[in-house]
Design an enzyme around this catalytic site. Sequence first.
Site, PDB file in Angstrom:
ATOM      1  N   PHE A 150      -2.954   8.603  -7.465  1.00 50.98           N
ATOM      2  CA  PHE A 150      -4.198   9.567  -7.620  1.00 50.98           C
ATOM      3  C   PHE A 150      -3.914  10.798  -8.226  1.00 50.98           C
ATOM      4  N   THR A 186     -10.207   6.607 -14.956  1.00 48.70           N
ATOM      5  CA  THR A 186     -11.529   7.158 -14.760  1.00 48.70           C
ATOM      6  C   THR A 186     -12.404   6.410 -16.150  1.00 48.70           C
ATOM      7  N   ASP A 187     -13.865   6.268 -16.068  1.00 51.20           N
ATOM      8  CA  ASP A 187     -14.397   5.507 -17.040  1.00 51.20           C
ATOM      9  C   ASP A 187     -14.606   6.756 -18.400  1.00 51.20           C
ATOM     10  N   GLU A 188     -14.138   8.234 -17.806  1.00 51.72           N
ATOM     11  CA  GLU A 188     -14.289   9.034 -18.991  1.00 51.72           C
ATOM     12  C   GLU A 188     -13.273   8.822 -20.162  1.00 51.72           C
ATOM     13  N   TYR A 206      -9.557  17.004 -20.265  1.00 55.24           N
ATOM     14  CA  TYR A 206      -9.293  15.952 -19.098  1.00 55.24           C
ATOM     15  C   TYR A 206      -9.284  14.457 -19.416  1.00 55.24           C
ATOM     16  N   SER A 239      -6.127  13.403 -21.339  1.00 56.81           N
ATOM     17  CA  SER A 239      -4.792  13.535 -20.467  1.00 56.81           C
ATOM     18  C   SER A 239      -4.893  11.962 -19.601  1.00 56.81           C
ATOM     19  N   LYS A 240      -6.240  11.857 -19.303  1.00 53.85           N
ATOM     20  CA  LYS A 240      -6.244  10.512 -18.384  1.00 53.85           C
ATOM     21  C   LYS A 240      -5.954   9.514 -19.216  1.00 53.85           C
ATOM     22  N   PRO A 261     -27.087  25.209 -10.224  1.00 59.52           N
ATOM     23  CA  PRO A 261     -26.839  25.359 -11.806  1.00 59.52           C
ATOM     24  C   PRO A 261     -26.800  23.917 -12.602  1.00 59.52           C
ATOM     25  N   ASN A 291     -28.782  13.658 -14.147  1.00 63.27           N
ATOM     26  CA  ASN A 291     -28.223  14.790 -13.266  1.00 63.27           C
ATOM     27  C   ASN A 291     -29.473  15.477 -12.504  1.00 63.27           C
ATOM     28  N   ASP A 303     -24.921  24.657 -21.358  1.00 65.25           N
ATOM     29  CA  ASP A 303     -24.199  23.170 -21.204  1.00 65.25           C
ATOM     30  C   ASP A 303     -22.979  23.340 -21.302  1.00 65.25           C
ATOM     31  N   GLY A 363     -18.864  19.964 -25.271  1.00 63.84           N
ATOM     32  CA  GLY A 363     -18.734  18.761 -25.623  1.00 63.84           C
ATOM     33  C   GLY A 363     -19.069  17.514 -24.489  1.00 63.84           C
TER      34      GLY A 363
HETATM   35  P1  NAD Z   1      -8.917  15.699  -6.660  1.00 67.44           P
HETATM   36  O1  NAD Z   1      -8.661  16.883  -7.448  1.00 67.44           O
HETATM   37  O2  NAD Z   1     -10.006  15.877  -5.419  1.00 67.44           O
HETATM   38  O3  NAD Z   1      -7.366  15.377  -6.021  1.00 67.44           O
HETATM   39  C1  NAD Z   1      -6.083  15.695  -6.619  1.00 67.44           C
HETATM   40  C2  NAD Z   1      -4.980  15.618  -5.759  1.00 67.44           C
HETATM   41  O4  NAD Z   1      -3.692  15.655  -6.271  1.00 67.44           O
HETATM   42  C3  NAD Z   1      -4.967  16.963  -4.897  1.00 67.44           C
HETATM   43  O5  NAD Z   1      -4.681  16.634  -3.581  1.00 67.44           O
HETATM   44  C4  NAD Z   1      -3.681  17.625  -5.549  1.00 67.44           C
HETATM   45  O6  NAD Z   1      -2.954  18.520  -4.772  1.00 67.44           O
HETATM   46  C5  NAD Z   1      -3.074  16.697  -6.098  1.00 67.44           C
HETATM   47  N1  NAD Z   1      -2.078  16.905  -7.191  1.00 67.44           N
HETATM   48  C6  NAD Z   1      -2.440  17.653  -8.445  1.00 67.44           C
HETATM   49  N2  NAD Z   1      -1.298  17.821  -8.946  1.00 67.44           N
HETATM   50  C7  NAD Z   1      -0.249  17.182  -8.420  1.00 67.44           C
HETATM   51  C8  NAD Z   1       1.229  17.349  -8.845  1.00 67.44           C
HETATM   52  N3  NAD Z   1       1.785  17.668  -9.837  1.00 67.44           N
HETATM   53  N4  NAD Z   1       1.918  16.434  -7.733  1.00 67.44           N
HETATM   54  C9  NAD Z   1       1.592  15.889  -6.828  1.00 67.44           C
HETATM   55  N5  NAD Z   1       0.195  15.968  -6.305  1.00 67.44           N
HETATM   56  C10 NAD Z   1      -0.699  16.667  -7.259  1.00 67.44           C
HETATM   57  O7  NAD Z   1      -9.031  14.525  -7.317  1.00 67.44           O
HETATM   58  P2  NAD Z   1      -9.843  13.142  -7.128  1.00 67.44           P
HETATM   59  O8  NAD Z   1     -11.340  13.567  -7.414  1.00 67.44           O
HETATM   60  O9  NAD Z   1      -9.729  12.666  -5.771  1.00 67.44           O
HETATM   61  O10 NAD Z   1      -9.453  12.071  -8.002  1.00 67.44           O
HETATM   62  C11 NAD Z   1      -8.291  11.540  -7.830  1.00 67.44           C
HETATM   63  C12 NAD Z   1      -7.728  10.467  -8.899  1.00 67.44           C
HETATM   64  O11 NAD Z   1      -9.047   9.632  -9.221  1.00 67.44           O
HETATM   65  C13 NAD Z   1      -7.827  11.456 -10.220  1.00 67.44           C
HETATM   66  O12 NAD Z   1      -6.551  10.681 -10.901  1.00 67.44           O
HETATM   67  C14 NAD Z   1      -8.839  11.074 -11.031  1.00 67.44           C
HETATM   68  O13 NAD Z   1      -8.748  11.154 -12.534  1.00 67.44           O
HETATM   69  C15 NAD Z   1      -9.462   9.778 -10.762  1.00 67.44           C
HETATM   70  N6  NAD Z   1     -10.707   9.712 -10.537  1.00 67.44           N
HETATM   71  C16 NAD Z   1     -11.959  10.418 -10.043  1.00 67.44           C
HETATM   72  C17 NAD Z   1     -13.263  10.130 -10.054  1.00 67.44           C
HETATM   73  C18 NAD Z   1     -14.022  10.949  -9.528  1.00 67.44           C
HETATM   74  O14 NAD Z   1     -15.081  11.038  -9.376  1.00 67.44           O
HETATM   75  N7  NAD Z   1     -13.882  12.252  -8.594  1.00 67.44           N
HETATM   76  C19 NAD Z   1     -13.675   9.021 -10.696  1.00 67.44           C
HETATM   77  C20 NAD Z   1     -12.500   7.989 -11.294  1.00 67.44           C
HETATM   78  C21 NAD Z   1     -11.412   8.255 -11.309  1.00 67.44           C
HETATM   79  O1  TDX Z   2     -22.510  22.618 -12.058  1.00 66.48           O
HETATM   80  C1  TDX Z   2     -22.618  21.691 -12.546  1.00 66.48           C
HETATM   81  N1  TDX Z   2     -23.823  21.291 -13.044  1.00 66.48           N
HETATM   82  C2  TDX Z   2     -23.974  20.083 -13.762  1.00 66.48           C
HETATM   83  O2  TDX Z   2     -25.223  20.111 -14.211  1.00 66.48           O
HETATM   84  C3  TDX Z   2     -21.439  20.640 -12.566  1.00 66.48           C
HETATM   85  C4  TDX Z   2     -20.187  20.766 -11.687  1.00 66.48           C
HETATM   86  C5  TDX Z   2     -21.848  19.640 -13.131  1.00 66.48           C
HETATM   87  N2  TDX Z   2     -22.876  19.205 -13.841  1.00 66.48           N
HETATM   88  C6  TDX Z   2     -23.075  17.989 -14.404  1.00 66.48           C
HETATM   89  C7  TDX Z   2     -21.947  17.751 -15.382  1.00 66.48           C
HETATM   90  C8  TDX Z   2     -21.940  16.117 -15.432  1.00 66.48           C
HETATM   91  O3  TDX Z   2     -22.931  15.615 -16.238  1.00 66.48           O
HETATM   92  O4  TDX Z   2     -23.120  17.123 -13.461  1.00 66.48           O
HETATM   93  C9  TDX Z   2     -22.572  15.829 -14.161  1.00 66.48           C
HETATM   94  C10 TDX Z   2     -21.002  15.526 -12.906  1.00 66.48           C
HETATM   95  O5  TDX Z   2     -20.243  16.533 -13.094  1.00 66.48           O
HETATM   96  P1  TDX Z   2     -19.012  16.340 -12.461  1.00 66.48           P
HETATM   97  O6  TDX Z   2     -19.037  16.489 -10.968  1.00 66.48           O
HETATM   98  O7  TDX Z   2     -18.196  17.739 -12.948  1.00 66.48           O
HETATM   99  O8  TDX Z   2     -18.529  15.152 -12.904  1.00 66.48           O
HETATM  100  P2  TDX Z   2     -17.838  14.664 -14.270  1.00 66.48           P
HETATM  101  O9  TDX Z   2     -17.776  15.556 -15.120  1.00 66.48           O
HETATM  102  O10 TDX Z   2     -18.805  13.543 -14.553  1.00 66.48           O
HETATM  103  O11 TDX Z   2     -16.363  13.985 -13.986  1.00 66.48           O
HETATM  104  C11 TDX Z   2     -16.083  13.236 -12.562  1.00 66.48           C
HETATM  105  O12 TDX Z   2     -16.277  11.906 -12.582  1.00 66.48           O
HETATM  106  C12 TDX Z   2     -15.182  11.182 -13.492  1.00 66.48           C
HETATM  107  C13 TDX Z   2     -15.134  13.569 -12.027  1.00 66.48           C
HETATM  108  O13 TDX Z   2     -14.727  15.008 -11.817  1.00 66.48           O
HETATM  109  C14 TDX Z   2     -13.606  13.166 -12.633  1.00 66.48           C
HETATM  110  O14 TDX Z   2     -12.581  13.447 -12.262  1.00 66.48           O
HETATM  111  C15 TDX Z   2     -13.915  11.543 -12.829  1.00 66.48           C
HETATM  112  O15 TDX Z   2     -12.797  11.121 -13.652  1.00 66.48           O
END
Ligand code: NAD
Ligand code: TDX
Length: 338
Positions: free
Chosen positions: A82, A126-128, A151, A154-155, A206, A250, A273, A276
């Site tokens: 993760f 991620t789907d992104e 982001y 890089s994924k 916001p 949203n 906005d 990108g």
């Molecule tokens: P998060 O930002 O909450 O947690 C990331 C964790 O990784 C943190 O605990 C951080 O300390 C640790 N970390 C960062 N750099 C590190 C390093 N160099 N070595 C060891 N640990 C490190 O992220 P999340 O939202 O829990 O996402 C987890 C994974 O799931 C990510 O890979 C993300 O791309 C993927 N993902 C997230 C979502 C989402 O909606 N949040 C959706 C799909 C996939």
């Molecule tokens: O303040 C805000 N206002 C707003 O309108 C924020 C933080 C987000 N947004 C919008 C941007 C997006 O369209 O809401 C949507 C969701 O935003 P985020 O929570 O930042 O998620 P997103 O950019 O979709 O990416 C998330 O889902 C895929 C996770 O952060 C990623 O880690 C994951 O891979």
Amino acid sequence: MKNILVTGGAGFIGSNFVHFMLNKYPDYTIVNFDTLTYAGNLENLTAVEKDPRYRFVKGDICDAGQVTAALKEHAVDTIVHFAAESHVDRSITGPAVFVQTNVVGTQVLLDASRAHGIERFLHVSTDEVYGSLGATGYFTEETPLHPNSPYSASKASSDMLVLAYQHTFGFPGLVTRCSNNYGPYQFPEKLIPLMIANALNDRPLPVYGDGLNVRDWLYVEDHCSALDTVLHGGTLGEVYNIGGHNEWKNIDIVKLVLKEIGKPESLITFVKDRPGHDRRYAIDAARIKNDLGWVPAYQFESGIKRTVQWYLQNRPWWERIISGEYKNYYAAQYPVQH
Ligand code: NAD
Ligand code: TDX
């Protein structure tokens, strides 16, 4: 499979996964390998910190020595990866750490895992990576990759590395690509917890652009159960999309959060906005459903209720976060609100 190393286990999804696995598998040990960036929080794991099946190792996935030592010391046979920089907005203001952690860190982890002889390596993506959809259609595993943010680029790179190692070396890798998660322990920079925290504090909410961008939301526990399903039943070298057919604009999410908390829609503020900004994500999860029999358990309305309740009941958890270094991030990210 017995000794699982979870990278990033102190983050949002990682910590939920640690709880999920310890609850479900009495015989597994879990090593949480996390360097504790701003997003890593050991408070997420206080309930299990005394569990003899759980260990925390403070380590950086970019440091080959630290990774190798942890794999050996804990006789790790399985990795669920993760650890990442995960916030799109931060990748726009500072991409370098995203390449370092998400790309270089994954490559270091892959090399160390190969040398160690790991049995199974699940890469959480991620789907992104597929880019943005128009008004119709879904991302399948065959959709060409078209990452639009630093982001997601890089994924996508890290996904390609895992699949290339599988192809070239017969490395036992699998990749999952999930849609947006929500639920307990999500850092308040992300849409849903940010809106909950602001609404509870009567601060402006916001919304970027016109608020009509669409995300496909999944309760975090459903993501954990999908990862468990792929970990145990998935075919090596395969990619599995994860999603619950739950698309929301949203602005409608924000209104739902306000309704749930009982605060007025006048708190909504449209702001500049995201550069990108991807318009729409929507996942076709037919492969994991048909081949592996996974189904999500949570309806969105009940998941959102649970999530709002969790943030209400765990106010000190997020208040500590928003009163620290996060203040500086917030002031820079949302300047018109100050
Ligand atoms: P998060 O930002 O909450 O947690 C990331 C964790 O990784 C943190 O605990 C951080 O300390 C640790 N970390 C960062 N750099 C590190 C390093 N160099 N070595 C060891 N640990 C490190 O992220 P999340 O939202 O829990 O996402 C987890 C994974 O799931 C990510 O890979 C993300 O791309 C993927 N993902 C997230 C979502 C989402 O909606 N949040 C959706 C799909 C996939
Ligand atoms: O303040 C805000 N206002 C707003 O309108 C924020 C933080 C987000 N947004 C919008 C941007 C997006 O369209 O809401 C949507 C969701 O935003 P985020 O929570 O930042 O998620 P997103 O950019 O979709 O990416 C998330 O889902 C895929 C996770 O952060 C990623 O880690 C994951 O891979």
